[in-house]
Design an enzyme around this catalytic site. Sequence first.
Site, PDB file in Angstrom:
ATOM      1  N   ASN A 208       0.850  -1.204   0.000  1.00  0.00           N
ATOM      2  CA  ASN A 208       0.000   0.000   0.000  1.00  0.00           C
ATOM      3  C   ASN A 208       0.878   1.244   0.000  1.00  0.00           C
ATOM      4  O   ASN A 208       2.104   1.149   0.006  1.00  0.00           O
ATOM      5  CB  ASN A 208      -0.962  -0.028   1.194  1.00  0.00           C
ATOM      6  CG  ASN A 208      -0.215  -0.142   2.503  1.00  0.00           C
ATOM      7  OD1 ASN A 208       0.562   0.722   2.874  1.00  0.00           O
ATOM      8  ND2 ASN A 208      -0.414  -1.257   3.202  1.00  0.00           N
ATOM      9  N   LYS A 335     -13.651   0.674  15.180  1.00  0.00           N
ATOM     10  CA  LYS A 335     -12.368  -0.034  15.344  1.00  0.00           C
ATOM     11  C   LYS A 335     -11.888   0.058  16.798  1.00  0.00           C
ATOM     12  O   LYS A 335     -11.356  -0.901  17.353  1.00  0.00           O
ATOM     13  CB  LYS A 335     -11.303   0.549  14.405  1.00  0.00           C
ATOM     14  CG  LYS A 335     -11.473   0.095  12.969  1.00  0.00           C
ATOM     15  CD  LYS A 335     -10.487   0.724  12.016  1.00  0.00           C
ATOM     16  CE  LYS A 335     -10.909   0.404  10.586  1.00  0.00           C
ATOM     17  NZ  LYS A 335     -10.157   1.099   9.565  1.00  0.00           N
TER      18      LYS A 335
HETATM   19  N1  CTP Z   1      -3.909  -3.518  11.915  1.00  0.00           N
HETATM   20  C1  CTP Z   1      -3.180  -4.574  12.416  1.00  0.00           C
HETATM   21  N2  CTP Z   1      -3.147  -5.763  11.757  1.00  0.00           N
HETATM   22  C2  CTP Z   1      -3.853  -5.933  10.618  1.00  0.00           C
HETATM   23  C3  CTP Z   1      -4.604  -4.856  10.088  1.00  0.00           C
HETATM   24  C4  CTP Z   1      -4.606  -3.647  10.772  1.00  0.00           C
HETATM   25  O1  CTP Z   1      -2.535  -4.435  13.469  1.00  0.00           O
HETATM   26  N3  CTP Z   1      -3.797  -7.102   9.999  1.00  0.00           N
HETATM   27  C5  CTP Z   1      -3.928  -2.245  12.677  1.00  0.00           C
HETATM   28  C6  CTP Z   1      -3.274  -1.068  11.979  1.00  0.00           C
HETATM   29  O2  CTP Z   1      -1.898  -0.984  12.338  1.00  0.00           O
HETATM   30  C7  CTP Z   1      -4.071   0.112  12.514  1.00  0.00           C
HETATM   31  C8  CTP Z   1      -5.440  -0.472  12.781  1.00  0.00           C
HETATM   32  O3  CTP Z   1      -5.279  -1.886  12.835  1.00  0.00           O
HETATM   33  O4  CTP Z   1      -3.560   0.583  13.739  1.00  0.00           O
HETATM   34  C9  CTP Z   1      -6.485  -0.147  11.743  1.00  0.00           C
HETATM   35  O5  CTP Z   1      -6.011  -0.449  10.458  1.00  0.00           O
HETATM   36  P1  CTP Z   1      -6.886  -0.101   9.180  1.00  0.00           P
HETATM   37  O6  CTP Z   1      -6.146  -0.582   7.968  1.00  0.00           O
HETATM   38  O7  CTP Z   1      -7.357   1.319   9.225  1.00  0.00           O
HETATM   39  O8  CTP Z   1      -8.173  -0.943   9.393  1.00  0.00           O
HETATM   40  P2  CTP Z   1      -8.489  -2.470   9.359  1.00  0.00           P
HETATM   41  O9  CTP Z   1      -8.661  -2.923  10.774  1.00  0.00           O
HETATM   42  O10 CTP Z   1      -7.530  -3.211   8.521  1.00  0.00           O
HETATM   43  O11 CTP Z   1      -9.940  -2.439   8.706  1.00  0.00           O
HETATM   44  P3  CTP Z   1     -10.385  -2.035   7.203  1.00  0.00           P
HETATM   45  O12 CTP Z   1      -9.179  -2.303   6.329  1.00  0.00           O
HETATM   46  O13 CTP Z   1     -11.532  -2.926   6.960  1.00  0.00           O
HETATM   47  O14 CTP Z   1     -10.748  -0.577   7.277  1.00  0.00           O
END
Ligand code: CTP
Length: 398
Positions: A208, A335
């Site tokens: 990403n 979240k």
């Molecule tokens: N995160 C994590 N492990 C994952 C995915 C996310 O620890 N496999 C953590 C990220 O570091 C961040 C938080 O969760 O602090 C939110 O990440 P984000 O990408 O905004 O959301 P997701 O939980 O992945 O949800 P979505 O992609 O559906 O918005």
Amino acid sequence: MLTNKKIILGICGGIAVYKAVELLRLLTKAGAEVHVIMTSAAQEFVTPLTFQTLSSNPVHTELFNLIAEREIGHISLADQADLFIIVPATANVIGKIAAGIADDLLTTTVMATKAPVLFAPAMNVNMFTNPIYRENEQKLRRLGYLFVDPIRGTLACGWEGEGKLAAPETIFEGASAALTEKDLLNRTIMITAGPTREEIDPVRYISNHSSGKMGYALARAASRRGANVFLISGPTTLAEPCGVQFVNVTSADDMHREVMARVDECDVIIKAAAVADYRPLVRSATKIKKKADSATIELVRNRDILAELGGIEHRPFLVGFAAETDALAINAEKKLREKNLDMIVANDVSQVDAGFNVETNRALLLFRDGRCIDCGLMSKDQLAGTILDHVAARLMAD
Ligand code: CTP
């Protein structure tokens, strides 16, 4: 960051003096008001005009200059300073200061100041390891003087070894730390940063746009405030911040392993990394060749590291990030609740001045108790400071 800070930059005579010019540029760029004092040996290497032009202030060289004495005076310069940096600090000047000798403007001003004094030494390796020098340095350290250690390398005299002046960025970091209140002293903070990379084959991967800038800003700020910092970073192009324990990872699985191995040591975990939610079910050992007009890669879910941390019974203070393109507060609040966090930093990554790969951010801070603070537009360094203010306040209250 250093706005309104008055810094005296004491320049000694050494070949590394050119790096002091770069340091001056970094200090003024960060908003500091810098007054330069040069020894006569320093003026053999660079003229005062260079420092005068870059600092926009007259350079001080003479102890007994009556006009300057009336207008400024070396004692008033010493009184006004928030920090005194000596660079490149020679064995001679360090020796004189350790012995209490004040026979020129620089050593006299050091003697008269109550500000913290930071030495960035540079010298020949044999001088650096000489027991006389070592004793002088240790005496000054015992008395509370600060040092940015020299590094190993090829020295101007042709010798190889320790004694090379630290990089201007490292000295700048030391100066910033010296000017920062240590409200996170003895706290251990783990910060994750950057993207993760999920390999498809030896050539390709899924990732990403995360640059790592927000996480690195947090790591630098936490370290300046006295914390022991673990920075678990996915692949970025950023320089490793000094003073932190840096762990390089590639995939979400790597990050999971490195985070979980350190949870028990941490008081706080801040998860700024943009972790890939999915990885290819199969990583091909050889490059996948094109065949049909379309192709499909089957993906499987990665473990959610943050959610797993939220489920630990006696867990550290937990700060998550939410990267959203719509319904910012609603999604972030969800979240916060679902991952059992103490705080979440929500940013709208669809904005041009927030989120991935830019220097600024616009964040909402949401807390467990329902509070929501809109931070507005600020630099990632400023936002890192604001996040840590809330973390420090909370740790203090516990
Ligand atoms: N995160 C994590 N492990 C994952 C995915 C996310 O620890 N496999 C953590 C990220 O570091 C961040 C938080 O969760 O602090 C939110 O990440 P984000 O990408 O905004 O959301 P997701 O939980 O992945 O949800 P979505 O992609 O559906 O918005």
